[in-house]
Write a protein that holds these residues in place. Sequence first.
Motif, PDB file in Angstrom:
ATOM      1  N   ARG A 455       0.879  -1.221  -0.178  1.00 41.56           N
ATOM      2  CA  ARG A 455       0.038  -0.050  -0.154  1.00 41.56           C
ATOM      3  C   ARG A 455       0.952   1.288   0.019  1.00 41.56           C
ATOM      4  N   ARG A 457       3.735   1.525  -1.439  1.00 40.06           N
ATOM      5  CA  ARG A 457       4.130   1.799  -2.704  1.00 40.06           C
ATOM      6  C   ARG A 457       3.314   2.543  -3.720  1.00 40.06           C
ATOM      7  N   HIS A 458       2.079   2.308  -3.503  1.00 41.89           N
ATOM      8  CA  HIS A 458       1.118   2.892  -4.452  1.00 41.89           C
ATOM      9  C   HIS A 458       0.503   4.139  -4.101  1.00 41.89           C
TER      10      HIS A 458
END
Length: 458
Positions: A455, A457-458
């Motif tokens: 999560r 990384r997004h």
Amino acid sequence: MPSTTVETPPESGVSLSHGLKQRHLSMIALGGVIGAGLFVGSGAGIAAAGPSIVIAYAVSGLLVMLVMRMLGEMSAAHPSSGSFSAHAERAIGPWAGFTAGWSFWVLLCTAVGLEGIGAAKIVAGWLPGTPEWAWVALFMVVFCGANLAAVKNFGEFEFWFAALKVGAITLFLVLGGLAIAGVLPGTDSPGASNLTDFLPHGSEGFVIGLLASVFAYGGLETVTIAAAESPDPVRGVAGAVRTAMWRIALFYIGSMAVIVALVPWNAKEVVEKGPYVATLDHLGIPGAGRLMSVVVLVALLSAMNANIYGSSRIAYSLVERGQGPKALGRVSGGVPRVAVLTSSVFGFVCVVLSYWRPNDVFPWLLNMIGAVILVVWFFIAVSQLRLRRRLEREAPERLVVRMWAFPVLTWVALAGMAAIFVLMARQPDTRVQLYSTGGMTLLLAAVGYAWQRARARH
């Protein structure tokens, strides 16, 4: 008084209802402490520890009081249907909320099945020839249906269940007190004759009794979950936590003292019939033993109802925080109906496993949930340790409930939990539970941490 909010899933914009009234919360807090573990599980503890079971319940009761106070402090400051899971996420990180929440969900769903089996055994005993699985299915349909319809149904069921439990155990304590004093007609005071062999199995027996008493206290967390669906969650949590001490002392420690004073600890009826039924039968009160078995049935059904409710709200909160399948977070009519159905189905699968694989899969499942309540308590203590300073710094007005002698008693509670983990590791029966629960906890922590990283990384 701080503002109170209930989580709203961003994808739906629909929130949980505020269908629980203050009388519901008050009785859930009062009756929730009188669980199936007290009525059903305490017999084995008495058989192992003898009269020292009173000390065992007092020691574990002190630990539970500290845990409830810590949980109350955080829940009054930040009411949430995720309770300790949401607090762990805020204090430690999303992986901690994920681990605490999903492990507790597995515990509650499995407990729904276990309580259904226990209740079915009682009813099948009254009506020989009727299949136990059919009774479990009936109970599951009734409570699943009630929880699907509206949260006020859960509240009403628990209100009347709790009223019956409180009334029964109060009558039990009064009758027991009169018998001990020698003023109950038809009975002679036993004096201290049943208390002379205080530690019949030495320290090992006491440890077994202590561990049994710890797990009898499970279920006290429900009121902090339920408070989020009341118009005034802060008041509900504060009231429940402030009265926790006398409720635990009276209902748990008081009734253990009455039982071991009146009935020899090694009487086989204590385990076979249950300590409460055995005590009333021993006093020779006509029909009292049968009446108490009705109360035990009510306690099991109450726990089923509460655990279907609690598991669905924990799942809902986890999804709302992005830590589970979105479908479980769907709310209609103020109720997370998919979560209610999923939790009930999981519970019924446990029942099926108890018949289909009673010698391998089912015991493995029971071992896996054996120490979950201690893992949850550990997360509560660590979360409170970290959140208290933050609250004092950022929002001191939210500290409506305060942990006693902070941080000393928080550290005392953590030391108590560590000691219980060590004692579990020393006992062959509980060692398997400890390792199985530890394995599940580590697996969930790894998945939660991976989820957290993905999560981020997004």
